[in-house]
Scaffold this motif. Structure first.
Motif, mmCIF file in Angstrom:
data_model
loop_
_atom_site.group_PDB
_atom_site.id
_atom_site.type_symbol
_atom_site.label_atom_id
_atom_site.label_comp_id
_atom_site.label_asym_id
_atom_site.label_seq_id
_atom_site.Cartn_x
_atom_site.Cartn_y
_atom_site.Cartn_z
ATOM 1 N N ARG A 198 0.857 -1.184 0.000
ATOM 2 C CA ARG A 198 0.000 0.000 0.000
ATOM 3 C C ARG A 198 0.896 1.238 0.000
ATOM 4 N N VAL A 199 0.392 2.308 -0.600
ATOM 5 C CA VAL A 199 1.197 3.523 -0.746
ATOM 6 C C VAL A 199 0.359 4.751 -0.413
ATOM 7 N N VAL A 200 0.884 5.595 0.477
ATOM 8 C CA VAL A 200 0.311 6.912 0.709
ATOM 9 C C VAL A 200 1.097 7.865 -0.187
ATOM 10 N N VAL A 201 0.387 8.572 -1.049
ATOM 11 C CA VAL A 201 1.008 9.506 -1.978
ATOM 12 C C VAL A 201 0.671 10.920 -1.515
ATOM 13 N N GLN A 202 1.708 11.713 -1.258
ATOM 14 C CA GLN A 202 1.502 13.082 -0.789
ATOM 15 C C GLN A 202 2.092 14.056 -1.802
ATOM 16 N N SER A 203 1.291 15.013 -2.191
ATOM 17 C CA SER A 203 1.732 16.077 -3.080
ATOM 18 C C SER A 203 0.860 17.292 -2.808
ATOM 19 N N SER A 204 1.430 18.459 -3.049
ATOM 20 C CA SER A 204 0.617 19.652 -2.816
ATOM 21 C C SER A 204 0.360 20.414 -4.111
ATOM 22 N N TRP A 205 1.374 20.770 -4.867
ATOM 23 C CA TRP A 205 1.156 21.566 -6.067
ATOM 24 C C TRP A 205 0.617 20.741 -7.219
ATOM 25 N N SER A 206 1.157 19.555 -7.406
ATOM 26 C CA SER A 206 0.683 18.671 -8.484
ATOM 27 C C SER A 206 -0.305 17.685 -7.881
ATOM 28 N N LYS A 207 -1.446 17.572 -8.487
ATOM 29 C CA LYS A 207 -2.466 16.658 -7.981
ATOM 30 C C LYS A 207 -2.285 15.300 -8.652
ATOM 31 N N LEU A 208 -1.933 14.312 -7.855
ATOM 32 C CA LEU A 208 -1.724 12.957 -8.357
ATOM 33 C C LEU A 208 -2.946 12.123 -8.002
ATOM 34 N N ASP A 209 -3.726 11.749 -8.975
ATOM 35 C CA ASP A 209 -4.945 10.978 -8.741
ATOM 36 C C ASP A 209 -4.630 9.488 -8.772
ATOM 37 N N VAL A 210 -4.539 8.884 -7.588
ATOM 38 C CA VAL A 210 -4.272 7.447 -7.471
ATOM 39 C C VAL A 210 -5.510 6.708 -6.977
ATOM 40 N N SER A 211 -6.664 7.341 -7.092
ATOM 41 C CA SER A 211 -7.909 6.775 -6.554
ATOM 42 C C SER A 211 -8.375 5.520 -7.283
ATOM 43 N N ALA A 212 -7.815 5.210 -8.446
ATOM 44 C CA ALA A 212 -8.213 4.010 -9.181
ATOM 45 C C ALA A 212 -7.670 2.741 -8.534
ATOM 46 N N SER A 213 -6.754 2.874 -7.584
ATOM 47 C CA SER A 213 -6.169 1.711 -6.925
ATOM 48 C C SER A 213 -6.525 1.702 -5.447
ATOM 49 N N ASP A 214 -7.031 0.552 -4.969
ATOM 50 C CA ASP A 214 -7.313 0.402 -3.538
ATOM 51 C C ASP A 214 -6.029 0.374 -2.714
ATOM 52 N N ARG A 215 -4.917 0.113 -3.380
ATOM 53 C CA ARG A 215 -3.625 0.043 -2.692
ATOM 54 C C ARG A 215 -3.029 1.423 -2.425
ATOM 55 N N CYS A 216 -3.596 2.454 -3.037
ATOM 56 C CA CYS A 216 -3.024 3.800 -2.932
ATOM 57 C C CYS A 216 -4.021 4.776 -2.327
ATOM 58 N N HIS A 217 -3.476 5.732 -1.600
ATOM 59 C CA HIS A 217 -4.308 6.787 -1.011
ATOM 60 C C HIS A 217 -3.569 8.108 -1.160
ATOM 61 N N MET A 218 -4.266 9.110 -1.663
ATOM 62 C CA MET A 218 -3.689 10.427 -1.888
ATOM 63 C C MET A 218 -4.005 11.369 -0.738
ATOM 64 N N VAL A 219 -2.983 12.126 -0.328
ATOM 65 C CA VAL A 219 -3.204 13.214 0.613
ATOM 66 C C VAL A 219 -2.527 14.454 0.055
ATOM 67 N N GLY A 220 -3.084 15.595 0.336
ATOM 68 C CA GLY A 220 -2.471 16.851 -0.061
ATOM 69 C C GLY A 220 -1.520 17.288 1.032
ATOM 70 N N PRO A 221 -1.344 18.587 1.205
ATOM 71 C CA PRO A 221 -0.464 19.072 2.272
ATOM 72 C C PRO A 221 -0.958 18.581 3.635
ATOM 73 N N CYS A 222 -0.054 18.016 4.402
ATOM 74 C CA CYS A 222 -0.428 17.520 5.727
ATOM 75 C C CYS A 222 0.805 17.401 6.608
ATOM 76 N N PRO A 223 0.623 17.529 7.915
ATOM 77 C CA PRO A 223 1.716 17.313 8.847
ATOM 78 C C PRO A 223 2.100 15.830 8.858
ATOM 79 N N HIS A 224 3.335 15.553 9.175
ATOM 80 C CA HIS A 224 3.806 14.161 9.221
ATOM 81 C C HIS A 224 3.968 13.639 10.642
ATOM 82 N N ASP A 225 3.559 14.420 11.625
ATOM 83 C CA ASP A 225 3.766 14.011 13.021
ATOM 84 C C ASP A 225 2.856 12.911 13.478
#
Length: 152
Positions: A125-152
């Motif tokens: 499984r992969v968490v994909v994080q990007s802010s300026w470029s929107k990467l749409d990985v929603s076609a895969s149940d193995r992937c989840h997209m997040v925009g800007p977010c804290p990593h704590d």
């Protein structure tokens, strides 16, 4: 530096009226040598400040537009925008994190397809994080997209 040299030097010359800095002029040591404060804007929980960095360089954490939650709750940021991520994380094994921060991706669709294909082949499984470029990985149940977010 090489990708921004022209823009930065134009700004230095035209706006700030200071000399330009070229690759090879010792620019790589300007921050340590000058004592100018430098802030790395990522979470120290994610990547701590390297021991060999000068005193004036600090890892200050992620900058977000989320409101800080009251100190009495012991939370340093509001989790509510990340409910879907938290639920996705709890549904399966720990994912790999792939972050692009503020990178501008020339072909977001191509990169998203590569990430989804790699996740399938690696059976992870992969968490994909990007802010300026929107990467749409929603076609895969193995992937989840997040925009800007804290990593704590």
């Amino acid at each position: 530096w090489s990708s921004m040299e022209g823009f930065m030097n134009s700004w230095r010359r035209k706006t700030l009226d200071i000399p330009v800095v070229y690759f090879g002029m010792g620019a790589s040591t300007l921050i340590p040598d000058s004592g100018v404060s430098f802030s790395a804007m990522w979470s120290p929980s994610f990547v701590p400040k390297p021991e060999d960095w000068p005193k004036q360089c600090r890892v200050v954490g992620t900058f977000t537009d989320q409101k800080v939650v009251e100190a009495s709750t012991k939370k340093v940021f509001d989790l509510s925008p990340f409910t879907d991520l938290i639920e996705w994380l709890e549904e399966g094994p720990d994912p790999i994190f792939v972050g692009f921060g503020s990178m501008v991706i020339a072909d977001p669709s191509l990169l998203a397809n590569m990430i989804m294909s790699a996740a399938e082949k690696a059976e992870c499984r992969v968490v994909v994080q990007s802010s300026w470029s929107k990467l749409d990985v929603s076609a895969s149940d193995r992937c989840h997209m997040v925009g800007p977010c804290p990593h704590d």
